[in-house]
Design a protein around this motif. Structure first.
Motif, PDB file in Angstrom:
ATOM      1  N   THR A 156      11.708 -16.326  -9.539  1.00 36.10           N
ATOM      2  CA  THR A 156      11.830 -14.975 -10.077  1.00 36.10           C
ATOM      3  C   THR A 156      10.879 -14.086  -9.306  1.00 36.10           C
ATOM      4  O   THR A 156       9.719 -14.467  -9.079  1.00 36.10           O
ATOM      5  N   VAL A 157      11.345 -12.942  -8.881  1.00 38.12           N
ATOM      6  CA  VAL A 157      10.464 -11.971  -8.255  1.00 38.12           C
ATOM      7  C   VAL A 157      10.331 -10.785  -9.199  1.00 38.12           C
ATOM      8  O   VAL A 157      11.326 -10.311  -9.761  1.00 38.12           O
ATOM      9  N   LEU A 158       9.095 -10.353  -9.399  1.00 37.37           N
ATOM     10  CA  LEU A 158       8.796  -9.203 -10.235  1.00 37.37           C
ATOM     11  C   LEU A 158       8.191  -8.111  -9.373  1.00 37.37           C
ATOM     12  O   LEU A 158       7.336  -8.389  -8.530  1.00 37.37           O
ATOM     13  N   LEU A 159       8.628  -6.895  -9.579  1.00 35.21           N
ATOM     14  CA  LEU A 159       8.119  -5.763  -8.819  1.00 35.21           C
ATOM     15  C   LEU A 159       7.557  -4.729  -9.781  1.00 35.21           C
ATOM     16  O   LEU A 159       8.270  -4.256 -10.675  1.00 35.21           O
ATOM     17  N   ASN A 160       6.297  -4.386  -9.616  1.00 34.85           N
ATOM     18  CA  ASN A 160       5.656  -3.356 -10.427  1.00 34.85           C
ATOM     19  C   ASN A 160       5.300  -2.204  -9.507  1.00 34.85           C
ATOM     20  O   ASN A 160       4.299  -2.247  -8.785  1.00 34.85           O
ATOM     21  N   LYS A 161       6.129  -1.190  -9.526  1.00 40.29           N
ATOM     22  CA  LYS A 161       5.947  -0.072  -8.605  1.00 40.29           C
ATOM     23  C   LYS A 161       4.752   0.794  -8.996  1.00 40.29           C
ATOM     24  O   LYS A 161       4.168   1.461  -8.144  1.00 40.29           O
ATOM     25  N   THR A 162       4.384   0.765 -10.244  1.00 42.47           N
ATOM     26  CA  THR A 162       3.259   1.586 -10.715  1.00 42.47           C
ATOM     27  C   THR A 162       1.955   1.154 -10.050  1.00 42.47           C
ATOM     28  O   THR A 162       1.175   2.002  -9.609  1.00 42.47           O
ATOM     29  N   VAL A 163       1.754  -0.155  -9.975  1.00 40.72           N
ATOM     30  CA  VAL A 163       0.526  -0.662  -9.367  1.00 40.72           C
ATOM     31  C   VAL A 163       0.770  -1.250  -7.983  1.00 40.72           C
ATOM     32  O   VAL A 163      -0.121  -1.870  -7.403  1.00 40.72           O
ATOM     33  N   LYS A 164       1.975  -1.089  -7.469  1.00 35.86           N
ATOM     34  CA  LYS A 164       2.334  -1.548  -6.121  1.00 35.86           C
ATOM     35  C   LYS A 164       2.031  -3.033  -5.952  1.00 35.86           C
ATOM     36  O   LYS A 164       1.255  -3.456  -5.074  1.00 35.86           O
ATOM     37  N   SER A 179       0.800  -1.224   0.000  1.00 31.15           N
ATOM     38  CA  SER A 179       0.000   0.000   0.000  1.00 31.15           C
ATOM     39  C   SER A 179       0.836   1.280   0.000  1.00 31.15           C
ATOM     40  O   SER A 179       0.376   2.316  -0.483  1.00 31.15           O
ATOM     41  N   ASN A 180       2.067   1.181   0.510  1.00 28.75           N
ATOM     42  CA  ASN A 180       2.870   2.389   0.670  1.00 28.75           C
ATOM     43  C   ASN A 180       3.789   2.590  -0.534  1.00 28.75           C
ATOM     44  O   ASN A 180       4.703   1.803  -0.755  1.00 28.75           O
TER      45      ASN A 180
END
Lengths: 110, 114
Positions: A63-71, A26-27
């Motif tokens: 594999t870890v994927l991080l999408n900061k746009t949609v958190k 959420s942050n």
């Protein structure tokens, strides 16, 4: 309130298929995430981590994927094996503590 | 491979009694933690400890809880007057560096308060 959380409490995957476990946070200032695996009767075990300056990180079969746009972040397990059966937690590093989200139990179907 | 150990594996105590849960962190680690997990629920942070001081503690870690590193190897969690709701798995963890996400957890102590 909770800073990280998982979408599904359980996930069933056929042995040999790829597993994808999802997590939302959420942050928007959060910058360091970790995945842990907890097998029955054991303590959590570190799998892989990712910082916000990356959007993908690979380990052995994970594999870890991080999408900061949609958190959103996800853990992908390739060629799921019976030994992958466990509860998976996403967690957030907050300096002197790591805060765990709720887990997803991964069931492996024969 | 070095690992975190915890004793006892299971502790049964009566409400109001004091309990001490013991942990031996990995020997070259400097940062220590206690977490708890109520059956089937998420892993909850209790306290972090470095250089003989508490670094951070959660709301759960009230005056009934204390931690100590009595010697160079052990790290203990004391609950002074146990309540029924203290029943949980208690995990000790350690890490080599500050700010790392890679904590090494012990196998846990199951505390049952009757």
């Amino acid at each position: 309130g909770e800073s990280v959380g998982l979408h599904l409490p359980t996930l069933s995957v056929q042995e040999g298929d790829n597993s994808i476990i999802n997590c939302a946070y959420s942050n928007s200032a959060s910058d360091y995430f970790i995945w842990y695996k907890q097998e029955s009767g054991k303590g959590p075990q570190f799998i892989i981590d990712i910082r916000s300056n990356m959007d993908k990180r690979q380990g052995q079969r994970v594999t870890v994927l991080l999408n900061k746009t949609v958190k959103h972040l996800s853990l992908q397990i390739a060629a799921t094996q019976p030994g992958d059966s466990a509860v998976y937690f996403c967690a957030e590093n907050m300096g002197d503590k790591i805060i765990f989200g709720k887990g997803t139990r991964l069931h492996i179907l024969p | 491979e070095p690992e975190v150990t915890q004793t006892p594996s299971h502790q049964v105590t009566q409400m109001g009694q004091e309990v001490i849960l013991r942990c031996v962190p990995i020997s070259n680690h400097l940062y220590f933690y206690w977490y708890r997990q109520i059956l089937g629920q998420k892993v909850e942070f209790l306290v972090s400890f470095y250089n003989n001081e508490i670094s951070e503690k959660s709301e759960i870690f009230d005056d009934q809880f204390s931690v100590e590193r009595p010697d160079g190897s052990n790290f203990t969690l004391k609950i002074r007057s146990t309540k029924l709701e203290d029943s949980a798995m208690y995990f000790c963890a350690s890490s080599e560096a500050a700010g790392t996400g890679a904590l090494y957890f012990g196998p846990g102590t199951r505390l049952t308060v009757t």
